[in-house]
Design an enzyme around this catalytic site. Structure first.
Site, PDB file in Angstrom:
ATOM      1  N   ASP A 213      41.203  -0.464  -4.158  1.00  0.00           N
ATOM      2  CA  ASP A 213      40.972  -1.536  -3.197  1.00  0.00           C
ATOM      3  C   ASP A 213      39.494  -1.951  -3.222  1.00  0.00           C
ATOM      4  O   ASP A 213      38.600  -1.095  -3.222  1.00  0.00           O
ATOM      5  CB  ASP A 213      41.363  -1.042  -1.802  1.00  0.00           C
ATOM      6  CG  ASP A 213      41.225  -2.109  -0.745  1.00  0.00           C
ATOM      7  OD1 ASP A 213      41.893  -3.148  -0.866  1.00  0.00           O
ATOM      8  OD2 ASP A 213      40.447  -1.889   0.205  1.00  0.00           O
ATOM      9  N   GLU A 243      41.393  -4.127  -7.775  1.00  0.00           N
ATOM     10  CA  GLU A 243      41.652  -5.380  -7.069  1.00  0.00           C
ATOM     11  C   GLU A 243      40.434  -6.290  -7.252  1.00  0.00           C
ATOM     12  O   GLU A 243      39.492  -6.260  -6.458  1.00  0.00           O
ATOM     13  CB  GLU A 243      41.906  -5.132  -5.581  1.00  0.00           C
ATOM     14  CG  GLU A 243      42.227  -6.412  -4.818  1.00  0.00           C
ATOM     15  CD  GLU A 243      41.885  -6.350  -3.344  1.00  0.00           C
ATOM     16  OE1 GLU A 243      42.222  -7.308  -2.625  1.00  0.00           O
ATOM     17  OE2 GLU A 243      41.267  -5.363  -2.901  1.00  0.00           O
ATOM     18  N   ASP A 326      48.626  -9.552   0.016  1.00  0.00           N
ATOM     19  CA  ASP A 326      47.461 -10.332   0.412  1.00  0.00           C
ATOM     20  C   ASP A 326      47.670 -11.838   0.266  1.00  0.00           C
ATOM     21  O   ASP A 326      46.749 -12.616   0.529  1.00  0.00           O
ATOM     22  CB  ASP A 326      46.244  -9.918  -0.424  1.00  0.00           C
ATOM     23  CG  ASP A 326      45.679  -8.573   0.008  1.00  0.00           C
ATOM     24  OD1 ASP A 326      45.673  -8.303   1.223  1.00  0.00           O
ATOM     25  OD2 ASP A 326      45.246  -7.798  -0.862  1.00  0.00           O
TER      26      ASP A 326
END
Length: 488
Positions: A213, A243, A326
């Site tokens: 992340d 990410e 997301d």
């Protein structure tokens, strides 16, 4: 430098699961009586809220493993699963404990065993930039102030620490200024070692990789290089995927990640497949841009650029996707247009790298931006069966033909409506043809300029014939409106 990436990822089809919303199950006896039960869950089928829990768990995911396997999935990526005080679990409290609502460590180990028995790999979400306020080391600072033994684990700017009072500034470093997410001090060697040991621990427990992340927020030189070295020392085939929403050359040099979540592919493919059908209100907030519309020529240019950004080994282990937790849901982004979903999905499964499906997209689950994109997995009576069959057929083809997994990608033709490319591996060549026009199209190509012998159609409803015109042999494709087909 010779870049090496995990071999299994090149053959993988991923399924992304948001654990709180996928499936709720009951543990088997005798563990049922010891199962920690929540007493304030939202109704399973009600609209999701930012803070409410639905109660999905690993027992429910185990119940769905046969569905996942039948779909053709051989890898699962989970959003965070560790103990946390939020339904998405990006506010980590304990990296060594699976959240009790998910069934705890025992349920996860049982899931991991059953997934591996079905030859399904498991990748976890590593949130190593920040934690929740309840994380022990930060909580000690809240309790003891400047006397805490763990003071240098975070960047406190002023005393007393204001962790909850919104009328005061958050006087410590946090992710994008969110006081609920204190940011680690990665310059502290103890913090660095702690994170490395967490990564190693779960690899020893049997996971197959880490999705990282916001790794671009970790600025310490050499951090991700050490992370890769320590991960690969335990399992050289472990997958490390970051990410990163923008072009990621900095992180894909072979010393850090095996791939990134390929939002560069996402934005180009949606702009091409959907054109002006893409609803801007559902894509304006996340940092990707599936607009303005791309015609086939412009799409070919974008794809050519994308395929030349990274080493081919890296390209083959990119995590390609059309939607995620997301973003808004694929069908919602497309304004409900099934043809956009179908064309984009066909491009996903014929592109180099590992395709990833966001749970429920394969059955037409709707949802706007967070939290709406995190609805529960729908019951079978709500599934779009044709869309599910479409996904299954494409997944089956990807598993069947190595050219679709590892073959070179070569654009062959592009005009205002039609895009043609090939995937070639050794003697196997797959031809992919897309017509984005709302009208049927015929295209005639001279075999001097299209020197690939096509024998049969393997997917789609378009057709082809060979014919001679003025002594020259041609191939004529008859393409249905807004459709794609594969030939071999």
């Amino acid at each position: 430098m010779v870049i090496k990436t995990p071999e299994w990822v090149k053959d993988a089809v991923f399924y992304q699961i948001f654990p709180d919303r996928f499936s709720m199950g009951k543990p088997p006896q005798p563990h049922y009586n010891n199962h920690i039960k929540a007493n304030n869950l939202e109704s399973w089928h009600s609209q999701p809220t930012p803070q409410g829990y639905k109660g999905g768990n690993f027992w429910g995911i185990i119940d769905k493993l046969d569905y996942i396997k039948d779909l053709g999935i051989n890898a699962i990526y989970f959003t965070p699963i560790f103990q946390s005080t939020c339904n998405h679990r990006y506010h980590t409290h304990d990296y060594y404990q699976v959240d009790p609502l998910l069934g705890g460590n025992y349920a996860f180990q049982e899931f991991l065993k059953q997934a591996h028995q079905r030859e399904i790999k498991v990748v976890l979400d590593g949130v190593f930039n920040h934690v929740g306020r309840g994380f022990f080391f930060f909580n000690d600072i809240l309790e003891n102030g400047p006397f805490s033994a763990w003071l240098d684990w975070f960047k406190v700017e002023k005393w007393p620490v204001s962790a909850y009072d919104g009328s005061l500034p958050a006087n410590y470093a946090s992710w994008v200024g969110n006081r609920a997410l204190p940011q680690f001090n990665h310059n502290n060697p103890q913090v660095r070692e702690y994170i490395m040991q967490v990564a190693e621990y779960w690899l020893h427990q049997g996971i197959d990789g880490w999705r990282l992340d916001v790794p671009d927020q970790v600025k310490v030189e050499g951090f991700w290089q050490e992370f890769r070295e320590r991960v690969k020392n335990i399992n050289p085939e472990a997958y490390i995927v970051g990410e990163i929403w923008k072009p990621a050359e900095k992180w894909l040099d072979g010393t850090q990640f095996d791939g990134v979540m390929n939002y560069q592919f996402t934005e180009a493919t949606l702009a091409f497949a959907g054109g002006d059908r893409i609803l801007r209100q559902h894509v304006d907030i996340p940092p990707y841009y599936p607009y303005p519309p791309l015609n086939p020529r412009k799409y070919a240019q974008r794809i050519h650029h994308l395929l030349n950004l990274y080493d081919w080994e890296i390209t083959l282990t990119q995590l390609n996707l059309l939607a995620s937790h997301d973003t808004a849901r694929l069908l919602t982004i497309a304004g409900g247009d099934i043809k956009t979903v179908e064309i984009a999905t066909l491009l996903l499964f014929t592109f180099p790298g590992a395709p990833s499906i966001y749970y429920g997209d394969e059955v037409g689950l709707l949802g706007g931006l967070d939290p709406d994109s995190r609805r529960v997995f729908p019951p079978p009576q709500s599934w779009n069966q044709n869309l599910l069959k479409y996904h299954k057929n494409l997944i089956q083809l990807r598993h069947k033909y190595i050219a679709l997994r590892r073959g070179n990608y070569q654009p062959l033709y592009a005009d205002e409506h039609i895009y043609i490319f090939s995937r070639k591996y050794s003697e196997e060549t797959i031809i992919v043809i897309i017509n984005i026009d709302t009208q049927p199209r015929n295209i005639t190509l001279n075999l001097c300029n299209f020197p690939i012998k096509i024998n049969e159609k393997i997917f789609g409803d378009s057709t082809f014939i060979y014919e001679q015109i003025d002594g020259k042999e041609n191939i004529v494709f008859n393409l249905l409106p807004r459709s794609g087909s594969l030939f071999i």
